[in-house]
Design an enzyme around this catalytic site. Structure first.
Site, PDB file in Angstrom:
ATOM      1  N   THR A  82       0.828  -1.384   0.062  1.00  0.00           N
ATOM      2  CA  THR A  82      -0.105   0.105  -0.046  1.00  0.00           C
ATOM      3  C   THR A  82       0.682   1.290  -0.041  1.00  0.00           C
ATOM      4  O   THR A  82       2.010   1.298   0.478  1.00  0.00           O
ATOM      5  CB  THR A  82      -0.833  -0.103   1.192  1.00  0.00           C
ATOM      6  OG1 THR A  82      -1.583   1.303   1.459  1.00  0.00           O
ATOM      7  CG2 THR A  82      -0.203  -0.278   2.687  1.00  0.00           C
ATOM      8  N   ASP A  83       0.011   2.594  -0.343  1.00  0.00           N
ATOM      9  CA  ASP A  83       1.029   3.662  -0.250  1.00  0.00           C
ATOM     10  C   ASP A  83       1.095   4.205   0.924  1.00  0.00           C
ATOM     11  O   ASP A  83       1.581   5.207   1.357  1.00  0.00           O
ATOM     12  CB  ASP A  83       0.329   4.590  -1.555  1.00  0.00           C
ATOM     13  CG  ASP A  83      -1.056   5.049  -1.066  1.00  0.00           C
ATOM     14  OD1 ASP A  83      -1.516   4.353  -0.187  1.00  0.00           O
ATOM     15  OD2 ASP A  83      -1.654   5.875  -1.851  1.00  0.00           O
ATOM     16  N   GLU A  84       0.417   3.423   1.793  1.00  0.00           N
ATOM     17  CA  GLU A  84       0.208   4.243   3.410  1.00  0.00           C
ATOM     18  C   GLU A  84       1.636   3.960   4.041  1.00  0.00           C
ATOM     19  O   GLU A  84       1.742   4.755   4.931  1.00  0.00           O
ATOM     20  CB  GLU A  84      -1.010   3.430   3.997  1.00  0.00           C
ATOM     21  CG  GLU A  84      -2.207   3.751   3.364  1.00  0.00           C
ATOM     22  CD  GLU A  84      -3.423   3.589   4.403  1.00  0.00           C
ATOM     23  OE1 GLU A  84      -3.264   3.322   5.526  1.00  0.00           O
ATOM     24  OE2 GLU A  84      -4.670   3.523   3.829  1.00  0.00           O
ATOM     25  N   TYR A 119      -2.112  -0.488  11.023  1.00  0.00           N
ATOM     26  CA  TYR A 119      -2.043  -1.023   9.609  1.00  0.00           C
ATOM     27  C   TYR A 119      -0.965  -0.927   8.845  1.00  0.00           C
ATOM     28  O   TYR A 119      -0.268  -1.691   8.221  1.00  0.00           O
ATOM     29  CB  TYR A 119      -3.466  -0.669   8.874  1.00  0.00           C
ATOM     30  CG  TYR A 119      -3.438  -1.008   7.580  1.00  0.00           C
ATOM     31  CD1 TYR A 119      -3.282  -2.077   6.902  1.00  0.00           C
ATOM     32  CD2 TYR A 119      -3.517  -0.090   6.374  1.00  0.00           C
ATOM     33  CE1 TYR A 119      -3.645  -2.620   5.442  1.00  0.00           C
ATOM     34  CE2 TYR A 119      -3.277  -0.489   4.928  1.00  0.00           C
ATOM     35  CZ  TYR A 119      -3.402  -1.586   4.717  1.00  0.00           C
ATOM     36  OH  TYR A 119      -3.102  -1.903   3.246  1.00  0.00           O
ATOM     37  N   LYS A 170       2.180  -3.072   7.322  1.00  0.00           N
ATOM     38  CA  LYS A 170       2.392  -3.229   5.948  1.00  0.00           C
ATOM     39  C   LYS A 170       3.953  -3.060   5.690  1.00  0.00           C
ATOM     40  O   LYS A 170       4.579  -3.659   4.826  1.00  0.00           O
ATOM     41  CB  LYS A 170       1.644  -2.523   5.175  1.00  0.00           C
ATOM     42  CG  LYS A 170      -0.048  -3.028   4.890  1.00  0.00           C
ATOM     43  CD  LYS A 170      -0.172  -4.510   4.467  1.00  0.00           C
ATOM     44  CE  LYS A 170       0.108  -4.736   3.008  1.00  0.00           C
ATOM     45  NZ  LYS A 170      -0.238  -5.850   2.206  1.00  0.00           N
TER      46      LYS A 170
HETATM   47  P1  NAD Z   1      -9.625  -7.365   1.813  1.00  0.00           P
HETATM   48  O1  NAD Z   1      -9.658  -7.076   3.430  1.00  0.00           O
HETATM   49  O2  NAD Z   1     -10.825  -7.185   1.118  1.00  0.00           O
HETATM   50  O3  NAD Z   1      -9.259  -9.136   1.680  1.00  0.00           O
HETATM   51  C1  NAD Z   1      -8.148  -9.467   2.365  1.00  0.00           C
HETATM   52  C2  NAD Z   1      -8.391 -11.222   2.259  1.00  0.00           C
HETATM   53  O4  NAD Z   1      -7.410 -11.682   2.852  1.00  0.00           O
HETATM   54  C3  NAD Z   1      -9.568 -11.636   2.524  1.00  0.00           C
HETATM   55  O5  NAD Z   1     -10.215 -12.620   1.758  1.00  0.00           O
HETATM   56  C4  NAD Z   1      -9.204 -12.634   3.925  1.00  0.00           C
HETATM   57  O6  NAD Z   1     -10.183 -13.637   4.259  1.00  0.00           O
HETATM   58  C5  NAD Z   1      -8.002 -12.767   3.844  1.00  0.00           C
HETATM   59  N1  NAD Z   1      -7.093 -13.026   4.877  1.00  0.00           N
HETATM   60  C6  NAD Z   1      -7.075 -12.342   5.924  1.00  0.00           C
HETATM   61  N2  NAD Z   1      -6.271 -12.815   6.925  1.00  0.00           N
HETATM   62  C7  NAD Z   1      -5.744 -14.054   6.365  1.00  0.00           C
HETATM   63  C8  NAD Z   1      -4.853 -15.251   6.944  1.00  0.00           C
HETATM   64  N3  NAD Z   1      -4.498 -14.997   8.183  1.00  0.00           N
HETATM   65  N4  NAD Z   1      -4.692 -16.044   6.007  1.00  0.00           N
HETATM   66  C9  NAD Z   1      -5.191 -15.974   4.995  1.00  0.00           C
HETATM   67  N5  NAD Z   1      -6.021 -15.336   4.406  1.00  0.00           N
HETATM   68  C10 NAD Z   1      -6.450 -14.098   5.089  1.00  0.00           C
HETATM   69  O7  NAD Z   1      -8.408  -6.680   1.301  1.00  0.00           O
HETATM   70  P2  NAD Z   1      -8.065  -5.794   0.075  1.00  0.00           P
HETATM   71  O8  NAD Z   1      -8.669  -4.457   0.170  1.00  0.00           O
HETATM   72  O9  NAD Z   1      -8.321  -6.873  -0.782  1.00  0.00           O
HETATM   73  O10 NAD Z   1      -6.427  -5.771  -0.172  1.00  0.00           O
HETATM   74  C11 NAD Z   1      -5.679  -6.915  -0.513  1.00  0.00           C
HETATM   75  C12 NAD Z   1      -4.369  -6.521  -0.228  1.00  0.00           C
HETATM   76  O11 NAD Z   1      -4.054  -5.309  -0.908  1.00  0.00           O
HETATM   77  C13 NAD Z   1      -3.872  -6.331   1.246  1.00  0.00           C
HETATM   78  O12 NAD Z   1      -2.558  -6.820   1.105  1.00  0.00           O
HETATM   79  C14 NAD Z   1      -3.918  -4.585   1.216  1.00  0.00           C
HETATM   80  O13 NAD Z   1      -2.818  -4.401   1.987  1.00  0.00           O
HETATM   81  C15 NAD Z   1      -3.423  -4.261  -0.301  1.00  0.00           C
HETATM   82  N6  NAD Z   1      -4.005  -3.018  -0.654  1.00  0.00           N
HETATM   83  C16 NAD Z   1      -5.431  -2.725  -0.533  1.00  0.00           C
HETATM   84  C17 NAD Z   1      -5.587  -1.486  -1.067  1.00  0.00           C
HETATM   85  C18 NAD Z   1      -7.009  -0.817  -0.917  1.00  0.00           C
HETATM   86  O14 NAD Z   1      -7.425  -0.012  -1.301  1.00  0.00           O
HETATM   87  N7  NAD Z   1      -7.883  -1.891  -0.675  1.00  0.00           N
HETATM   88  C19 NAD Z   1      -4.580  -0.660  -1.539  1.00  0.00           C
HETATM   89  C20 NAD Z   1      -3.407  -0.822  -1.497  1.00  0.00           C
HETATM   90  C21 NAD Z   1      -2.873  -2.148  -1.253  1.00  0.00           C
HETATM   91  O1  DAU Z   2      -4.231   3.888   0.382  1.00  0.00           O
HETATM   92  C1  DAU Z   2      -4.214   2.513   0.175  1.00  0.00           C
HETATM   93  C2  DAU Z   2      -5.244   2.103   1.401  1.00  0.00           C
HETATM   94  O2  DAU Z   2      -6.247   2.682   1.181  1.00  0.00           O
HETATM   95  C3  DAU Z   2      -5.102   0.478   1.477  1.00  0.00           C
HETATM   96  O3  DAU Z   2      -3.926   0.261   1.983  1.00  0.00           O
HETATM   97  C4  DAU Z   2      -6.270   0.038   2.714  1.00  0.00           C
HETATM   98  O4  DAU Z   2      -6.037  -1.270   2.752  1.00  0.00           O
HETATM   99  C5  DAU Z   2      -7.449   0.597   2.244  1.00  0.00           C
HETATM  100  O5  DAU Z   2      -8.644   0.334   3.384  1.00  0.00           O
HETATM  101  C6  DAU Z   2      -7.506   2.153   2.294  1.00  0.00           C
HETATM  102  O6  DAU Z   2      -7.245   2.971   3.300  1.00  0.00           O
HETATM  103  P1  DAU Z   2      -7.928   4.384   3.905  1.00  0.00           P
HETATM  104  O7  DAU Z   2      -8.130   4.438   5.326  1.00  0.00           O
HETATM  105  O8  DAU Z   2      -7.532   5.518   3.051  1.00  0.00           O
HETATM  106  O9  DAU Z   2      -9.398   3.844   3.361  1.00  0.00           O
HETATM  107  P2  DAU Z   2     -10.970   4.120   4.089  1.00  0.00           P
HETATM  108  O10 DAU Z   2     -11.971   3.730   3.031  1.00  0.00           O
HETATM  109  O11 DAU Z   2     -11.020   3.470   5.354  1.00  0.00           O
HETATM  110  O12 DAU Z   2     -11.130   5.618   3.934  1.00  0.00           O
HETATM  111  C7  DAU Z   2     -10.858   6.478   3.171  1.00  0.00           C
HETATM  112  C8  DAU Z   2     -10.968   7.958   3.584  1.00  0.00           C
HETATM  113  O13 DAU Z   2     -12.189   8.209   3.920  1.00  0.00           O
HETATM  114  C9  DAU Z   2      -9.777   8.306   4.760  1.00  0.00           C
HETATM  115  O14 DAU Z   2      -9.754   9.391   4.785  1.00  0.00           O
HETATM  116  C10 DAU Z   2     -10.856   7.868   6.091  1.00  0.00           C
HETATM  117  C11 DAU Z   2     -11.997   8.508   5.634  1.00  0.00           C
HETATM  118  N1  DAU Z   2     -13.479   7.828   6.153  1.00  0.00           N
HETATM  119  C12 DAU Z   2     -13.332   6.446   6.065  1.00  0.00           C
HETATM  120  C13 DAU Z   2     -14.566   5.785   6.501  1.00  0.00           C
HETATM  121  C14 DAU Z   2     -14.618   4.403   6.594  1.00  0.00           C
HETATM  122  C15 DAU Z   2     -14.557   8.643   6.358  1.00  0.00           C
HETATM  123  O15 DAU Z   2     -14.552  10.001   6.334  1.00  0.00           O
HETATM  124  N2  DAU Z   2     -15.653   7.820   6.898  1.00  0.00           N
HETATM  125  C16 DAU Z   2     -15.677   6.716   7.024  1.00  0.00           C
HETATM  126  O16 DAU Z   2     -16.741   6.122   7.471  1.00  0.00           O
END
Ligand code: NAD
Ligand code: DAU
Length: 355
Positions: A136-138, A161, A165
Site C-alpha cells: 500500500t501507499d500508506e 495497519y 504493511k
Molecule cells: P480485503 O480485506 O478485502 O481482503 C483480504 C483477504 O485476505 C480476505 O479474503 C481475507 O479472508 C484474507 N485473509 C485475511 N487474513 C488472512 C489469513 N491470516 N490467512 C489467509 N487469508 C487471510 O483486502 P483488500 O482491500 O482486497 O486488500 C488486499 C491487499 O491489497 C492487502 O494486502 C492490502 O494491504 C493491499 N492494498 C489494498 C488497497 C485497497 O485500497 N483496498 C490498496 C493498496 C494495497
Molecule cells: O491507500 C491505500 C489504502 O486505502 C489501503 O492500503 C487500505 O487497505 C484501504 O483500506 C485504504 O485505506 P483508507 O484508510 O484510505 O481507506 P478508507 O476507505 O477506510 O478511508 C478513506 C478515507 O475516508 C480516509 O481519509 C478516511 C475517510 N473515512 C473513512 C470511513 C470508513 C471517512 O471519512 N468515513 C468513514 O466512515
C-alpha cells in the site's frame, strides 16, 4: 509440460478476487490456487463466476499457521506467489493492532520462509519463480498539500495497519537481499469498485445513502486520497508479476486525487440520479463525525516508473468508474445485504454509534 501453479493469497477478498478472476480467465494454461482464511472480509460469493473453471482451485487456510503453509508449499510446489492476504482496514487496526501484526507480518514471513525452502534448494525447475508482495501507499506516511510519493520516498507509517504493511515490505526486501529470494513489491493507492467490503468509505457511503442513513465523514472531510479502479490495479499486478524486475518496487496510482467531502458530494449526486431522488436529497445525509486517530492528511502517487517501464496506465475516468461501481451495488443488492447482516451490525455500532 506440467501446468504452472500460481498461488494467490487473499483471493476471496476485494482486490484478490479481481486478481484471481483476471488470472483464471487470461491464463487457462496455469493453475490458479486461491489460499484464503475467509475472515469477515473473505467471501466466496466474489468468485462464483469462475469457481467451476478447471484451472481454479480454492484452499481454505491461515497464513499465520507456519506448519500448514510449509506443508502446502511442499505438496503443491508453486511456481509463483502473489500475496494479497492481509488485514486491510485502518479503523480495525486502531482497535486491534495485534491481529494486523499476526496476519500482515507473521503471515508474510511464513510465506517467505516456505517460498525460500522451495525455491532456493537449487531446484532448476523453479528458476523462474517469484514472490510478489502486494502493498500500500500508506507505508510512505502522509503528504502536505503538494508532492507525490515515489519509490524513493522514505517509509513513515502512522497507523498500526500501515506499520504492519511497512514491516512486511521490509521483510520481503530482506529476503531478497539476504537469501536472493526473487521478489517484487508494489505499493498502490486507494482502490474502489465491485466486491468492496462496506467498512471502507465508498461502499459504506453507498450502503448508507441507499438506506437513508447518515454518511459518516471523518473530521472536516479535508483528507485527500488517490482513487484507482480495482480492475486497473489487477491489470497492474498482472504486468508487474510477469514483467517487473526482481528487487524492485513499483508504485501504482490513479493520478486521481479527491478530498473526501468532494468525493462524497459526487457520490450523492450519482445516487440521487440512480435512485430517482431530487438532486441534493442524498447530500442531506452527510454527517461530520469525530476524526480517525492519527488520520493521514493526503496520499498521492507518482506511478511514472510503472507507466514508462512496463507500459501500464489507468483505464477509466473516476466519474465513469464511480458510476459503474454504484450500478454494481444497486444491481447486486443481495451481495450487499448478505455482507451487512450479522457481525457487520456489531462492527458498525462499535465504530459509529457514539462517534
Ligand atoms: P480485503 O480485506 O478485502 O481482503 C483480504 C483477504 O485476505 C480476505 O479474503 C481475507 O479472508 C484474507 N485473509 C485475511 N487474513 C488472512 C489469513 N491470516 N490467512 C489467509 N487469508 C487471510 O483486502 P483488500 O482491500 O482486497 O486488500 C488486499 C491487499 O491489497 C492487502 O494486502 C492490502 O494491504 C493491499 N492494498 C489494498 C488497497 C485497497 O485500497 N483496498 C490498496 C493498496 C494495497
Ligand atoms: O491507500 C491505500 C489504502 O486505502 C489501503 O492500503 C487500505 O487497505 C484501504 O483500506 C485504504 O485505506 P483508507 O484508510 O484510505 O481507506 P478508507 O476507505 O477506510 O478511508 C478513506 C478515507 O475516508 C480516509 O481519509 C478516511 C475517510 N473515512 C473513512 C470511513 C470508513 C471517512 O471519512 N468515513 C468513514 O466512515
Amino acid at each position: 509440460m506440467p501446468m504452472k501453479k500460481i498461488l494467490i493469497t487473499g483471493g476471496a477478498g476485494f482486490i484478490g478476487s479481481h486478481v484471481v478472476r483476471l488470472f483464471v480467465n487470461k491464463y487457462p494454461e496455469c493453475r490458479i490456487i486461491n489460499l484464503d482464511k475467509l475472515t469477515y472480509a473473505g467471501n466466496l460469493e466474489n468468485l462464483r463466476d469462475i469457481e467451476a473453471k478447471p484451472n481454479y482451485e480454492f484452499v481454505k487456510g491461515d497464513i499465520t499457521d507456519a506448519g500448514f503453509v510449509n506443508e502446502l508449499f511442499e505438496q503443491r510446489r508453486f511456481d509463483g506467489v502473489i500475496h494479497l492476504a492481509a488485514e486491510s482496514h485502518v479503523d480495525r487496526s486502531i482497535s486491534n493492532p495485534l491481529e494486523f501484526v499476526m496476519t500482515n507480518v507473521v503471515g508474510t514471513v511464513n510465506l517467505l520462509n516456505a517460498a525460500r525452502q522451495l525455491w532456493l534448494k537449487g531446484d532448476s525447475a523453479f528458476s523462474a519463480s517469484r514472490f510478489y508482495h502486494v502493498s500500500t501507499d500508506e507505508v510512505y506516511g502522509s503528504l502536505g498539500d503538494t508532492g507525490l510519493f515515489t519509490e524513493e520516498t522514505n517509509y513513515d507509517p502512522h497507523s498500526p495497519y500501515s506499520a504492519s504493511k511497512a514491516s512486511s515490505d521490509h521483510f520481503v526486501r530482506a529476503y531478497y537481499d539476504t537469501y536472493k529470494l526473487p521478489a517484487v513489491i508494489s505499493n498502490c493507492s486507494n482502490n474502489y469498485g465491485s466486491f468492496h467490503f462496506p467498512e471502507k468509505l465508498i461502499p459504506l457511503a453507498i450502503h448508507n445513502i441507499k438506506n437513508n442513513k447518515p454518511i459518516p465523514v471523518y473530521g472536516k472531510g479535508e483528507n485527500v486520497r488517490d482513487w484507482l479502479f480495482v480492475e486497473d490495479h489487477a491489470r497492474a499486478i498482472d504486468v508487474i508479476f510477469h514483467k517487473g524486475r526482481n528487487g524492485e518496487t513499483y508504485n501504482i496510482g490513479g493520478n486521481n486525487e479527491w478530498k473526501n467531502i468532494d468525493l462524497i458530494r459526487l457520490l450523492c449526486e450519482i445516487m440521487d440520479r440512480k435512485l430517482g431522488r431530487a438532486q441534493g436529497e442524498s447530500a442531506k445525509l452527510i454527517n461530520f463525525v469525530l476524526d480517525r486517530a492519527g488520520h493521514d492528511l493526503r496520499y498521492a502517487i507518482d506511478s511514472s516508473k510503472l507507466q514508462q517501464e512496463l507500459g501500464w496506465k489507468p483505464s477509466l475516468r473516476f466519474e465513469e468508474g464511480l458510476e459503474k461501481t454504484v450500478e454494481w451495488y444497486l444491481t447486486n443488492e443481495s451481495w450487499l445485504n448478505n455482507v451487512t447482516s450479522g457481525d457487520y451490525k456489531k462492527y458498525y455500532e462499535g465504530q459509529y454509534e457514539r462517534r
